[in-house]
Design a protein around this motif. Structure first.
Motif: not given
Length: 289
Positions: A134-146, A270-284
């Protein structure tokens, strides 16, 4: 014992009859005191290790790619034959393009290590690793995901992150392996990949596409890889969420939501800024793509 019909070893075709031949020859040339392989036609870990060990003993570490191919150096050495020589160009080409093609044809016979295919993949792909941190992700997505992960775990869910940032060179390798293999780009038209020494053009189209198909298989590619994936930008994550039978989670606004459907969990993400791609089960991701 006849000749090989296909390749044997790491990334090889591994047809049973071919593997039986290789196993028998390896047993005949094994070092004193080492156990014999079971001649069962299965290219398992012991057989693959024995191939690499043989290559290191007979041809040096640089040649130890774990693959035996018909007409190539390892097959000749295993049968006790002289090593195949490089094929020399017999006539001066008329122009620069012909010169390059003749050079490629010559290096194919000499096993140019830059040529695409299973051998290149085994020797080089580890230089272009993807990340699951997770640390390799870009901000602010990194903090949102955490924050989302903390809420999931606080609610009793377990989360396994399998992929975060995708190596750009690896993404390009996957993308162009697919395109060459499927005839969507000519091998000699693939653009250079920064920091990656690979030659896609083997001198003829059939061989070039076959080598690209080997890389598609080794990369486990099912769909055409994108060059603009959020993973490359560091704004996507692949994760598997296992939640308890009764599960509630606090959203980014502080509201406790009882999760009774996947769509409710997606809304909380989505409230955290982490959005689901419904067609790809593990992907946000940061934008749902």
């Amino acid at each position: 014992m006849g000749g090989l019909k296909g390749s044997v070893g790491s990334g090889g075709a591994n047809n049973r009859d071919d593997v039986v031949q290789v196993q028998s020859l390896l047993n005949a040339q094994r070092p004193a005191g080492s156990p014999a392989l079971k001649v069962d036609g299965v290219a398992g870990p012991r057989t693959l290790s024995a191939i690499s060990d043989f290559q290191r003993r007979r041809m040096g570490g640089k040649a130890a790619d774990g693959l035996i191919e018909p007409g190539k150096r390892t097959w000749a050495a295993l049968r006790g034959q002289p090593q195949p020589a490089r094929r020399a160009a017999t006539a001066a080409p008329a122009d620069a393009r012909a010169t390059a093609a003749a050079a490629r044809a010559t290096t194919v016979a000499g096993d140019d290590p830059r040529l695409s295919g299973a051998r290149w993949w085994h020797a080089n792909q580890a230089r272009y690793p993807n990340s699951s941190s997770v640390e390799d992700l870009e901000s602010p997505f990194r903090e949102n995901l955490k924050a989302f992960l903390a809420a999931l775990r606080a609610g009793g869910a377990s989360v396994r992150v399998s992929a975060t940032r995708r190596n750009r060179a690896r993404a390009q390798l996957m993308h162009y392996s697919w395109k060459v293999a499927h005839g969507q780009i000519a091998p000699n038209a693939v653009p250079a990949i920064d920091g990656c020494d690979i030659e896609w053009d083997h001198g003829d189209l059939t061989t070039s596409r076959a080598a690209a198909r080997e890389m598609v298989r080794l990369f486990h590619i099912v769909f055409k890889p994108s060059l603009t994936s959020n993973h490359i930008q560091g704004t996507a994550v692949d994760m598997t969420i296992t939640q308890p039978s009764s599960f509630s989670i606090v959203d980014a606004g502080g509201k406790t939501v009882k999760i009774t459907s996947a769509s409710l969990l997606h809304q909380v993400g989505a409230s955290y800024g982490v959005y689901k791609l419904a067609s790809d089960p593990p992907h946000w991701s940061a934008n749902g793509r």
